[in-house]
Design an enzyme around this catalytic site. Structure first.
Site, PDB file in Angstrom:
ATOM      1  N   HIS A  13       0.803  -1.222   0.000  1.00 18.98           N
ATOM      2  CA  HIS A  13       0.000   0.000   0.000  1.00 18.98           C
ATOM      3  C   HIS A  13       0.837   1.274   0.000  1.00 18.98           C
ATOM      4  O   HIS A  13       0.609   2.180  -0.805  1.00 18.98           O
ATOM      5  CB  HIS A  13      -0.939  -0.013   1.202  1.00 18.98           C
ATOM      6  CG  HIS A  13      -1.923  -1.125   1.164  1.00 18.98           C
ATOM      7  ND1 HIS A  13      -3.051  -1.108   0.382  1.00 18.98           N
ATOM      8  CD2 HIS A  13      -1.944  -2.324   1.810  1.00 18.98           C
ATOM      9  CE1 HIS A  13      -3.739  -2.222   0.553  1.00 18.98           C
ATOM     10  NE2 HIS A  13      -3.081  -2.977   1.406  1.00 18.98           N
ATOM     11  N   SER A  44      -2.897  -8.032   0.755  1.00 16.19           N
ATOM     12  CA  SER A  44      -3.087  -9.040   1.804  1.00 16.19           C
ATOM     13  C   SER A  44      -4.485  -8.989   2.396  1.00 16.19           C
ATOM     14  O   SER A  44      -4.990 -10.012   2.891  1.00 16.19           O
ATOM     15  CB  SER A  44      -2.041  -8.849   2.916  1.00 16.19           C
ATOM     16  OG  SER A  44      -0.760  -9.257   2.475  1.00 16.19           O
ATOM     17  N   CYS A  45      -5.129  -7.809   2.357  1.00 20.48           N
ATOM     18  CA  CYS A  45      -6.490  -7.690   2.882  1.00 20.48           C
ATOM     19  C   CYS A  45      -7.476  -8.578   2.120  1.00 20.48           C
ATOM     20  O   CYS A  45      -8.580  -8.847   2.611  1.00 20.48           O
ATOM     21  CB  CYS A  45      -6.952  -6.241   2.805  1.00 20.48           C
ATOM     22  SG  CYS A  45      -5.838  -5.054   3.574  1.00 20.48           S
ATOM     23  N   ARG A 307      -1.322   4.087   2.905  1.00 18.64           N
ATOM     24  CA  ARG A 307      -1.558   4.827   1.657  1.00 18.64           C
ATOM     25  C   ARG A 307      -1.440   6.334   1.884  1.00 18.64           C
ATOM     26  O   ARG A 307      -0.858   7.043   1.062  1.00 18.64           O
ATOM     27  CB  ARG A 307      -2.927   4.452   1.089  1.00 18.64           C
ATOM     28  CG  ARG A 307      -2.906   3.066   0.451  1.00 18.64           C
ATOM     29  CD  ARG A 307      -4.261   2.670  -0.108  1.00 18.64           C
ATOM     30  NE  ARG A 307      -4.130   1.415  -0.833  1.00 18.64           N
ATOM     31  CZ  ARG A 307      -4.144   1.296  -2.161  1.00 18.64           C
ATOM     32  NH1 ARG A 307      -4.257   2.374  -2.914  1.00 18.64           N
ATOM     33  NH2 ARG A 307      -4.030   0.128  -2.738  1.00 18.64           N
TER      34      ARG A 307
END
Length: 458
Positions: A13, A44-45, A307
């Protein structure tokens, strides 16, 4: 800053946003991107969706590709591990994992987004073949293979935070016998208070999960080099697969002695994401971020935070101009029949906050009970005693009200009081909500409890 050599390390991110922002703002710069795995920008989320089969192809769980970056003029080096940094020479030390070749790469500006690695717990048996962790593409592929393996019957998950709970649900839905173990007295201990975890624990048990809280893992027992059982201070649990999900640690060992690090291993950055070395910036899970409820720096490993920091790091390469706002650790998750969300301080974390807080718990319906299909909702609001400033909230329901946590996050950021939220201007239509929106009702209960003003009937 034209024609400068900008190097970004890490493509998750923080690194993704850094590269995107560099390309948008410095079109003439030369950009080089280094990634240790064989693919860039893995999300990964999205692992749970892949494990459960909602996403069939793991290649969809990427928001950028090497080819896409190359088309934009970015030089991408996958399977290249950055092992060190020399700020004086303005170089990074790189190892090609395919050839074992090592070399130095120079930079004019460097953005580090090394992320975090799974925490390995200090007990015997961690090195057995079928002891897994769950972070990144490689572990996702290995875990998917175990879900599809009929010889895997018993699964033990150590740790009941977000990652652990997602693993528990995925393997249970695949028909495995799942035991979840946590040393704390309940699941999701840093995310939700007991009013919510009691409901979720009962729901886990309804779905056949063996929930073992308040137990300390002593050893992973093995047979022929493979895990066969997990032994705690209170029992022994058979295991064809063990998944350790005890949180993460910053991936910064390789920076020790080079950059200034905090006591928890995170990289020290200023308000503009600049590190202690000239022309070196950092973003993501390897950094701390300002926590709105207290104004203090915290390590909050969330994609949204990474982010923000990636954007800020890129925008500040030339001069310090852009600061990101603080955050409240806002997040949400689903678990079988329920969806829940949390932000800021809760009773479980209040003692560490240094603030004097109080909380109110409310059960309601998200719209009038006469509307068919209306679900019960469970809510909790935490406020600072004296100022009645909102500093935290939790929401849970079988109906999806998780987006409302964003409103509560904004209330924390803007220092809204319980009274202000209680009388906030929210619409009413019985198809959607109550005459008094449930957030207003929650805030009213809080300010009534705090005796801010005389109670007003809602």
């Amino acid at each position: 800053m034209n024609h400068l050599n900008i190097v970004v390390v890490g493509t998750s991110h923080g690194g993704y946003e850094a590269v995107k922002t560099v390309l948008e703002n410095y079109p003439d710069a030369k950009v080089k991107l280094f990634e240790q795995s064989d693919k860039v920008s893995f999300l990964s989320c999205g692992i749970q969706l892949y494990l459960e089969g909602a996403v069939q192809d793991i290649n969809y769980i990427h928001y950028a590709t090497k080819e896409g970056y190359s088309d934009q003029g970015v030089d991408v080096y996958t399977r290249h591990q950055v092992t060190g940094l020399d700020p004086d020479q303005k170089t990074i030390h790189v190892k090609n994992l395919d050839t074992n070749e090592t070399y130095d790469e120079s930079y004019d500006k460097l953005i580090l987004a090394p992320g975090a690695t799974p925490r390995k717990l200090p007990f015997k048996g961690n090195d057995l073949d079928n002891v897994y962790f769950l972070r990144g593409r490689e572990w996702a592929l290995k875990s998917k293979a175990k879900i599809e393996d009929p010889s895997v019957t018993d699964v033990v998950v150590i740790g009941s935070g977000y990652i652990g709970i997602e693993v528990v649900e995925a393997y249970a839905k695949a028909g495995k016998k799942v035991t979840v173990i946590d040393v704390t007295d309940r699941i999701l201990p840093t995310y939700l208070d007991h009013e919510f975890t009691d409901i979720l624990t009962a729901d886990l048990q309804k779905h056949g999960i063996n929930v073992r809280t308040g137990e300390f893992v002593q050893e992973i027992q093995g047979r022929d080099g493979k895990a066969s059982a997990v032994i705690t201070d209170k029992g022994t649990y058979p295991a064809d697969l063990v998944v350790e999900a005890a949180g993460v640690v910053p991936n910064t060992d390789w920076l020790k002695g080079t950059l200034e690090l905090n006591s928890n291993g995170t990289i020290v950055v200023d308000a503009y994401q600049k590190t202690s070395a000239p022309d070196v910036f950092a973003a993501g899970d390897a950094c701390m971020i300002r926590y709105n409820p207290t104004g203090k720096e915290m390590n909050i490993a969330l994609a949204t935070n990474a982010r923000r920091q990636g954007v800020a790091a890129a925008l500040n390469l030339e001069k310090p101009t852009f600061k990101i706002e603080g955050v409240s650790g806002t997040s949400a998750l689903s678990l079988f029949d329920y969806k829940f969300a949390t932000t800021g301080i809760k009773d479980a974390t209040a003692a560490k906050s240094g603030l004097e807080t109080s909380s109110v718990f409310v059960t309601d319906y998200y719209r009038p009970a006469f509307v068919p299909g209306t679900e019960k909702i469970y809510m909790k609001l935490t406020y600072e005693v004296g100022s009645n400033r909102i500093v935290g909230a939790q929401l849970l329901s079988k109906h999806d009200i998780t987006a409302a946590i964003n409103t509560l996050s904004l209330a924390i950021a803007t220092k809204q009081t319980t009274q202000q939220l209680a009388f906030a201007d929210f619409f009413f239509q019985p198809e959607f909500d109550q005459q008094w929106n449930y957030l207003c009702a929650l805030a009213h209960a809080a300010y009534k409890q705090a005796k801010e003003i005389q109670p007003v009937a809602l």
